[in-house]
Design a protein around this motif. Structure first.
Motif, short mmCIF file in Angstrom:
data_model
loop_
_atom_site.label_atom_id
_atom_site.label_comp_id
_atom_site.label_asym_id
_atom_site.label_seq_id
_atom_site.Cartn_x
_atom_site.Cartn_y
_atom_site.Cartn_z
N ILE A 62 0.64 -0.01 -6.92
CA ILE A 62 1.04 -0.15 -5.78
C ILE A 62 1.30 1.07 -4.75
O ILE A 62 0.71 1.15 -3.30
N PHE A 63 1.07 2.24 -5.96
CA PHE A 63 1.39 3.36 -5.19
C PHE A 63 0.29 4.39 -4.52
O PHE A 63 0.00 4.94 -3.35
N HIS A 64 -0.83 3.67 -5.12
CA HIS A 64 -2.49 4.03 -4.44
C HIS A 64 -2.73 3.37 -4.00
O HIS A 64 -3.02 3.45 -2.55
N VAL A 65 -2.60 1.66 -3.59
CA VAL A 65 -2.94 0.63 -2.32
C VAL A 65 -2.04 1.10 -1.67
O VAL A 65 -2.75 1.49 0.30
N ILE A 66 -1.13 1.45 -1.21
CA ILE A 66 0.05 1.67 -0.57
C ILE A 66 0.51 2.86 0.30
O ILE A 66 0.25 2.92 1.42
N GLY A 67 0.28 3.65 -0.44
CA GLY A 67 0.19 5.11 -0.06
C GLY A 67 -0.88 5.62 0.63
O GLY A 67 -0.42 6.36 1.73
N ALA A 191 8.22 0.07 -5.83
CA ALA A 191 9.04 1.15 -5.68
C ALA A 191 7.80 2.40 -5.88
O ALA A 191 8.53 2.97 -5.08
N GLY A 192 6.98 1.63 -6.23
CA GLY A 192 5.22 2.35 -5.74
C GLY A 192 5.00 2.58 -4.66
O GLY A 192 4.87 3.81 -4.50
N SER A 193 5.48 1.88 -3.81
CA SER A 193 5.23 2.05 -2.61
C SER A 193 6.48 2.78 -1.59
O SER A 193 5.70 3.27 -0.64
N ARG A 194 7.18 3.04 -1.88
CA ARG A 194 8.08 3.55 -1.64
C ARG A 194 8.19 5.05 -1.50
O ARG A 194 8.23 5.57 -1.00
N VAL A 195 7.41 4.97 -3.34
CA VAL A 195 7.00 6.93 -2.77
C VAL A 195 5.63 7.31 -2.80
O VAL A 195 5.02 8.14 -3.02
N GLY A 197 3.41 6.65 0.04
CA GLY A 197 3.32 7.17 1.07
C GLY A 197 4.46 8.20 1.18
O GLY A 197 3.31 9.50 1.70
N LEU A 198 5.08 8.81 0.59
CA LEU A 198 5.89 9.91 0.67
C LEU A 198 4.77 10.84 -0.25
O LEU A 198 4.95 12.24 0.48
N VAL A 199 4.27 10.58 -1.13
CA VAL A 199 3.93 11.37 -2.01
C VAL A 199 2.51 11.80 -1.66
O VAL A 199 1.79 12.63 -1.35
N MET A 200 1.55 10.43 -1.01
CA MET A 200 0.42 10.76 -0.65
C MET A 200 0.03 11.77 0.32
O MET A 200 -0.61 12.51 0.24
N ALA A 201 1.53 11.24 1.18
CA ALA A 201 1.20 12.44 2.71
C ALA A 201 0.62 14.05 2.03
O ALA A 201 -0.15 14.44 2.56
N ASN A 312 8.82 9.31 7.43
CA ASN A 312 8.25 8.20 7.45
C ASN A 312 8.52 7.33 6.59
O ASN A 312 8.88 6.22 7.04
N SER A 313 7.59 7.71 5.75
CA SER A 313 7.33 6.50 4.79
C SER A 313 8.49 6.55 3.70
O SER A 313 8.84 5.52 3.58
N GLY A 314 9.15 7.39 3.30
CA GLY A 314 10.34 7.58 2.64
C GLY A 314 11.83 6.95 3.62
O GLY A 314 11.98 6.08 2.40
N VAL A 315 11.71 7.18 4.12
CA VAL A 315 12.96 6.46 5.23
C VAL A 315 12.76 5.09 5.03
O VAL A 315 13.40 3.95 5.12
#
Length: 474
Positions: A62-67, A191-195, A197-201, A312-315
């Motif tokens: 989910i880190f990759h797909v959502i990010g 939680a993978g989605s929570r980080v 977008g934050l990291v991928m940007a 924005n992704s993190g918030v």
């Protein structure tokens, strides 16, 4: 009497399980819940090691797909610049945003096809890996694109189809391996989605700055495929689920993935669907144009634009947790409606004609308010339509939200029109016209989000009418 009590005991367990299911259906989309209607004795208990592996695999996926979905606006900002490698994409926000919209839309819309497929097929490892391979291939082939239609074939269609195949098997099957702590387990996976977008940007902007868009896409594709190999080896059907046979799974899927005729006659279903479409359409607009507004109107650097996307992704991710806690006190439907209204108000009040300070406030506040809808829609589906209809209705809502995400950003691009950002920013007149067009985009986006709020508010009234009682906490 003893025999009667003995026969009643399994049913008591089933009803208790259904009550537990109602309390733990708090998370994203493709969560299959029908296994709780079966006696737990039929299911082989999973090992703690496998549960831990499943949590890690789900978080990485989910880190990759959502990010990657969340940071397409950074790609869009690059593709539409004068130095873009896609020459017919320069200044064409509508055409370029459609690339990301199709990719993200297919990710979610694939639910109506993937859930029945997962229920019918035994080798879900092959489905998962095939999806990741197609998704990664789409990213890698996009690095060779020279025309915008190349991006439609690669970063839109291939990526979107692959990401849906990669996402839904794990998200559909993971919840059935956790009974007592399902909510906690899905929270860890999400939680993978929570980080993401934050990291991928930040990672994507660094790759663009140091290696260019071609190698940025190739690195993302290779990275995604490398992670997908162990992820695909983990996911599997639970032994004993569906009585342990693919035939039983196929039979149960036909009833669990189709919306009943009774629901199709209800106004709540149609207004909920309309609200889901409108909210998804409005939700993606700030994500896609946040970076370009930062660079084009505020004259800040692309790194700062990527930082705003990351913030924005993190918030937004933290807000999903906070909104869930708030919903326990004031009601899930109430919180959903409030978040929809406040997200629309933040667009009108903070994005419209925003200078730098107010735009930063918008980046934060929109992340706070928009997170509530995404987190709470599955729970309101359970409350309104019943746990027995959760899978079918939620699958349809994902499909509709996928269609909605294909609609909002391209229309916003048409409002902006074709232009050269460098020439627009070089003169006061050009900058003033560009700001005016972004103001029109903000109005369009705010109207979409406000209309979605009206729809979900009306669903609240119809649901109370159908149940014959009004509760302030709902």
């Amino acid at each position: 009497m003893a025999s009667i009590n003995a026969r009643a005991l399994p049913m008591t367990r089933i009803h208790a399980a259904n009550d537990h299911r109602l309390n733990t259906a708090l998370y994203d989309g493709a969560t299959e819940l029908t296994e709780l209607e079966r006696p737990h004795e039929l299911l082989t208990p999973p090992t703690k090691t496998y549960q831990a592996m499943l949590l890690l695999a789900g978080s990485m996926m989910i880190f990759h797909v959502i990010g990657i979905n969340q940071v397409f606006g950074i790609f869009q900002e690059f593709y539409t610049l004068s130095r873009s490698n896609i020459k017919d994409a320069q200044g064409q926000d509508a055409l370029v945003s459609l690339v990301g919209s199709i990719g993200a839309g297919l990710t979610w819309s694939g639910s109506v096809f993937m859930n029945p497929l997962i229920a019918r097929i035994d080798n879900v490892k092959l489905v998962t890996f095939s999806g990741a391979f197609i998704m990664s291939l789409g990213l890698a082939l996009a690095s060779f694109a020279t025309r915008i239609w190349h991006l439609y074939l690669t970063q839109a269609l291939l990526y979107g189809l692959g990401s849906s195949m990669y996402y839904f098997p794990l998200m559909s099957l993971a919840p059935i391996y956790f009974e007592r702590h399902r909510g906690f387990a899905m929270g860890i996976i999400l939680a993978g989605s929570r980080v993401g977008g934050l990291v991928m940007a930040l990672v994507l902007q660094s790759l663009l700055d140091h290696y260019g868009v071609e190698w940025a896409l190739r690195i993302l594709g290779i990275w995604n495929l490398t992670v997908a190999i162990p992820v695909s080896l983990v996911v599997r059907h639970r032994s004993g689920f569906g009585l342990g046979s693919s035939q039983s799974r196929r039979g149960s899927s036909r009833t669990s993935t189709m919306v009943s005729n009774a629901l199709l006659k209800k106004g709540t279903f149609w207004y909920q669907s309309m609200g889901a479409f409108l909210q998804a359409a409005g939700n993606v607009v700030p994500l896609y144009y946040m970076s370009s507004y930062t660079v084009s109107v505020l004259s800040l650097s692309r790194s700062e634009g990527s930082l705003f996307v990351s913030i924005n992704s993190g918030v937004n991710s933290l807000s999903r947790v906070a909104m869930g806690l708030l919903a326990d006190y004031i009601g899930r439907q109430n919180t959903l409606i409030g978040g929809a209204i406040l997200s629309a108000m933040s667009v009108f009040a903070l994005w419209y004609d925003a200078p730098e300070a107010r735009f930063i406030a918008f980046v934060v506040m929109y992340g706070v308010y928009a997170g509530g809808y995404n987190a709470l829609l599955p729970t309101t589906i359970t409350e309104i339509y019943g746990v027995e209809n959760y899978t079918s209705v939620n699958g349809v809502m994902y499909f509709i939200r996928g269609l909605g995400s294909m609609f909002g950003a391209p229309i916003a691009g048409l409002i902006l029109g074709s232009r050269s950002r460098s020439s627009a920013s070089s003169s006061n007149a050009g900058l003033g016209m560009l700001r005016k067009r972004y103001n029109e985009v903000a109005v369009f986006d705010g109207m979409l989000l406000f209309a979605a709020a009206v729809c979900v508010g009306y669903v609240r009234l119809l649901d109370a009418r159908d149940k014959g009682t009004w509760r302030w906490k709902a």
